[in-house]
Enzyme design. Structure first.
Site: not given
Length: 380
Positions: A119, A121, A358
């Site tokens: 992921f 990001l 996160e």
């Protein structure tokens, strides 16, 4: 371990069955040798896939309670196993929620443990502030050209496919981002740094230099990348709390064993009122964290479109309290708790990152505050 929480009304019989089956599997398969972390993660993904556990990590519907139970159980046995499972879900979360049939072909591979996902990001200049993303995706004939750097990317260097976010410019800030599915062998994509951290796992900085991705790589609609990212994090933030909860439960188990086996002046540590008080505080924090985690998961599974407030509360409290529980468990071990290879020392290193990734703890506080109801207008 105390499994009485499974009798809470958040769970159905299928969740209790899942927890029992996974507990048996984890007892037989975990922990693995962490000497070569890349090899360990590849083995864990393959084993989790062969065991059928990755079927829960992605698909048309994500059952968040199942995700949380799996992460809690794996983290209690082996934090690297939790990482391997979580990244298969987080990495493919956007495809699970918004992907096309063609993109979902990757889900077949990742759920079988035959491909590893990432992921992408975070950037060097934008961590919690996703709207500050500077990677560019320039529209060209037949697709997009992506340029920019991504950093602190879990599974960086061993992933077979990444979901990457870049600015397509439909509007300023968060409204001008898009999400793409990017194979790891895409021309122009390179790993520029492998990042070493206190609890080792595959982590890297990626560089995109004119990477071409076809139109079919766009996930969802152009300009809706922020929505895609936040929807994925809404699902997976409670599961970070669940992983922390698993580590805290393991720490309490280790502390109880130490308290009853270690003698002081001929009596077990557990006979001391101060030690009893510490153990009680640890148990209290664990139950409070579990209530928040499984409330958030249950709320999402009941069909809530967004659970930003519930997810933030679960992630914030569970990770912060787990740090305190693990610290006390280490304290009760005395000098032995500082020895490399002792479980509480491992947990002490493993828990720290969960308060950052996160969405760091202070970011979760902002999310909670911004989702509180406004006071009713007073009438004279």
């Amino acid at each position: 371990m105390d499994h009485s929480f499974l009798d809470w009304p958040f769970f159905e019989d299928r969740h209790r069955d899942l927890a029992a089956r996974l507990e048996a599997w984890a007892t037989d398969h975990l922990p693995v040798d962490h000497t070569d972390v890349d090899a360990a993660c590849r083995r864990l993904v393959a084993d989790l896939g062969a065991g059928g556990w990755l079927d829960y990590s992605g698909g048309a519907a994500l059952d968040v309670r199942s995700l949380c139970l799996i992460r809690e159980t794996l983290a209690r046995h082996d934090a690297l196993a939790d990482f391997a499972f979580a990244m298969q879900g987080l990495g493919m979360g956007a495809v699970s929620l918004f992907g096309t049939d063609l993109q979902r072909e990757w889900l077949v591979k990742t759920r079988a443990g035959k491909a590893i996902s990432g992921f992408a990001l975070t950037e060097p200049g934008s961590g919690s502030d996703v709207a500050a993303t500077t990677s560019l995706a320039r529209k060209v004939d037949g697709g997009y050209r992506l340029t920019g750097d991504k950093t602190y990317i879990s599974n960086g260097g061993i992933a077979d496919v990444y979901v990457v976010f870049a600015r397509t410019g439909e509007a300023p800030g968060a409204r001008g981002l898009s999400a793409f599915l990017m194979p790891a062998d895409a021309e122009g994509l390179s790993v520029t740094e492998r990042i070493e951290v206190i609890a080792p796992h595959p982590l890297a900085t990626l560089r995109m230099e004119g990477v071409f991705l076809p139109d079919s790589a766009l996930i969802g609609q152009a300009g809706q990348g922020f929505k895609v990212a936040m929807s994925v994090l809404d699902v997976f933030r409670p599961t970070v709390g669940a992983a922390a909860l698993g580590m805290a439960r393991r720490a309490l188990d280790e502390a109880l064993t130490r308290a009853f086996e270690r003698k002081i002046q001929g009596q077990p540590l557990a006979s001391l009122q101060m030690v009893q008080g510490h153990l009680a505080d640890m148990a209290l924090k664990i139950d409070a964290a579990a209530l928040l985690v499984y409330r958030a998961a249950w709320t999402k599974d009941q069909g809530a479109a967004r659970i930003s407030r519930e997810a933030a509360m679960a992630k914030l409290y569970a990770t912060e309290s787990a740090q305190e529980v693990i610290d006390m468990a280490l304290q009760l071990h005395g000098g032995d708790g500082l020895r490399h290879g002792v479980k509480v020392e491992e947990l002490y290193r493993e828990i720290r990152a969960l308060r950052i990734y996160e969405g760091a703890s202070d970011v979760q506080r902002l999310v909670i505050a911004r989702n509180l109801p406004e006071p009713a207008a007073k009438t004279s």
